[in-house]
Design a protein around this motif. Structure first.
Motif, PDB file in Angstrom:
ATOM      1  N   UNK A 107       0.821  -1.214   0.000  1.00  0.00           N
ATOM      2  CA  UNK A 107       0.000   0.000   0.000  1.00  0.00           C
ATOM      3  C   UNK A 107       0.853   1.262   0.000  1.00  0.00           C
ATOM      4  N   UNK A 108       2.039   1.191   0.608  1.00  0.00           N
ATOM      5  CA  UNK A 108       2.916   2.358   0.626  1.00  0.00           C
ATOM      6  C   UNK A 108       3.291   2.775  -0.790  1.00  0.00           C
ATOM      7  N   UNK A 109       3.534   1.786  -1.676  1.00  0.00           N
ATOM      8  CA  UNK A 109       3.883   2.103  -3.056  1.00  0.00           C
ATOM      9  C   UNK A 109       2.658   2.462  -3.891  1.00  0.00           C
ATOM     10  N   UNK A 110       1.515   1.893  -3.554  1.00  0.00           N
ATOM     11  CA  UNK A 110       0.288   2.191  -4.296  1.00  0.00           C
ATOM     12  C   UNK A 110      -0.310   3.535  -3.902  1.00  0.00           C
ATOM     13  N   UNK A 111      -0.095   3.954  -2.659  1.00  0.00           N
ATOM     14  CA  UNK A 111      -0.768   5.140  -2.120  1.00  0.00           C
ATOM     15  C   UNK A 111      -0.566   6.411  -2.945  1.00  0.00           C
ATOM     16  N   UNK A 112       0.655   6.754  -3.408  1.00  0.00           N
ATOM     17  CA  UNK A 112       0.793   7.990  -4.196  1.00  0.00           C
ATOM     18  C   UNK A 112      -0.055   7.997  -5.455  1.00  0.00           C
ATOM     19  N   UNK A 113      -0.235   6.837  -6.072  1.00  0.00           N
ATOM     20  CA  UNK A 113      -1.092   6.752  -7.256  1.00  0.00           C
ATOM     21  C   UNK A 113      -2.561   6.883  -6.860  1.00  0.00           C
ATOM     22  N   UNK A 114      -2.952   6.219  -5.794  1.00  0.00           N
ATOM     23  CA  UNK A 114      -4.345   6.271  -5.358  1.00  0.00           C
ATOM     24  C   UNK A 114      -4.729   7.679  -4.916  1.00  0.00           C
ATOM     25  N   UNK A 115      -3.787   8.420  -4.333  1.00  0.00           N
ATOM     26  CA  UNK A 115      -4.049   9.783  -3.897  1.00  0.00           C
ATOM     27  C   UNK A 115      -4.295  10.723  -5.073  1.00  0.00           C
ATOM     28  N   UNK A 116      -3.710  10.418  -6.224  1.00  0.00           N
ATOM     29  CA  UNK A 116      -3.824  11.309  -7.383  1.00  0.00           C
ATOM     30  C   UNK A 116      -4.754  10.773  -8.473  1.00  0.00           C
ATOM     31  N   UNK A 117      -4.629   9.488  -8.786  1.00  0.00           N
ATOM     32  CA  UNK A 117      -5.509   8.883  -9.798  1.00  0.00           C
ATOM     33  C   UNK A 117      -6.906   8.625  -9.235  1.00  0.00           C
ATOM     34  N   UNK A 118      -6.969   8.170  -7.998  1.00  0.00           N
ATOM     35  CA  UNK A 118      -8.249   7.803  -7.384  1.00  0.00           C
ATOM     36  C   UNK A 118      -8.388   6.303  -7.295  1.00  0.00           C
ATOM     37  N   UNK A 119      -8.387   5.634  -8.442  1.00  0.00           N
ATOM     38  CA  UNK A 119      -8.466   4.178  -8.473  1.00  0.00           C
ATOM     39  C   UNK A 119      -7.950   3.683  -9.812  1.00  0.00           C
ATOM     40  N   UNK A 120      -7.468   2.449  -9.822  1.00  0.00           N
ATOM     41  CA  UNK A 120      -6.981   1.833 -11.049  1.00  0.00           C
ATOM     42  C   UNK A 120      -8.133   1.153 -11.783  1.00  0.00           C
ATOM     43  N   UNK A 123       6.662   0.776 -13.034  1.00  0.00           N
ATOM     44  CA  UNK A 123       7.262   1.863 -13.810  1.00  0.00           C
ATOM     45  C   UNK A 123       7.819   2.945 -12.885  1.00  0.00           C
ATOM     46  N   UNK A 124       7.168   3.176 -11.747  1.00  0.00           N
ATOM     47  CA  UNK A 124       7.682   4.141 -10.771  1.00  0.00           C
ATOM     48  C   UNK A 124       9.006   3.648 -10.187  1.00  0.00           C
ATOM     49  N   UNK A 125       9.088   2.358  -9.871  1.00  0.00           N
ATOM     50  CA  UNK A 125      10.330   1.789  -9.353  1.00  0.00           C
ATOM     51  C   UNK A 125      11.455   1.898 -10.387  1.00  0.00           C
TER      52      UNK A 125
END
Length: 226
Positions: free
Chosen positions: A66-79, A91-93
């Motif tokens: 969740x730590x790695x997913x959180x920045x995307x979820x905070x900005x995208x909302x959901x996948x 891709x972020x890594x």
């Protein structure tokens, strides 16, 4: 019942639940369950003692932390699906490694979210897409504008030789996935009623800009588009 399982990770209001089918991400309002707690997601709660949550991702396998997913979820909302969740973290890594950074800035995630949601609609987004292509290798992410105001996403994982293409048409979500080989690209299409072959042909034309040959497999039928 939509989902049932045990909370195995929590990060803010987002929790990861292990189910008998895989893992899922849920975003809770106000209060959220803690690790180890049993949860059940339903359309209509039967009593007043319930959590209110939104399904973010439902995966048949393990999901990233969740730590790695959180920045995307905070900005995208959901996948859109689990493949995207894994791909965006990968891709972020890769970018962090290429730029020799411990983590990416909030500005990156905000720009990525704009690219994700709108596609290459202007020079700024086209330049960002080129930057992603340059620094994200072996992962390629393309977000292309579509008439339905929901861009078409192309995600190519050259490390594990697989890819996914997804988009919306008339409110219906479509995903195509497959494998990459030295012979070209194999696109796997599940057999569906009223399959839009004109749409499939346009998709083939786009893919032929990057690959010399595109193989299409519909169900158990193999076909080569030459």
């Amino acid at each position: 019942m939509l989902l049932e399982g045990v909370v195995i990770e929590r990060y803010g209001q987002v929790v990861k639940v292990r189910t008998n089918k895989g893992e899922a991400l849920l975003r809770f309002r106000k209060k959220a369950p803690v690790e180890g707690e049993h949860v059940r997601l339903v359309d209509k709660p039967s009593n007043s003692n319930f959590f209110v949550a939104e399904m973010l991702v439902d995966s048949k396998g393990p999901l990233p932390s969740l730590k790695k997913l959180d920045p995307f979820l905070q900005t995208i909302g959901k996948f859109r699906d689990a493949f995207e969740a894994h791909f965006c973290v990968a891709i972020a890594d890769s970018i962090c490694e290429r730029l020799q950074k411990g983590e990416l800035s909030k500005n990156f995630y905000l720009t990525f979210a704009e690219y994700y949601k709108t596609g290459e609609v202007n020079t700024r987004m086209i330049d960002f897409g080129l930057w992603l292509f340059t620094v994200g290798y072996p992962y390629e992410f393309k977000s292309l504008p579509d008439e339905n105001n929901e861009p078409l996403h192309i995600m190519i994982d050259r490390k594990y030789k697989k890819f996914e293409i997804n988009f919306f048409k008339n409110g219906v979500y479509y995903t195509f996935n497959g494998a990459i080989s030295t012979q070209g690209l194999t696109l796997k299409v599940k057999p569906v009623t009223n399959l839009d072959f004109d749409l499939l042909e346009r998709l083939r034309q786009n893919l032929l800009r990057r690959f010399s040959a595109v193989f299409v497999k519909v169900g158990e039928i193999d076909e080569l588009f030459a």
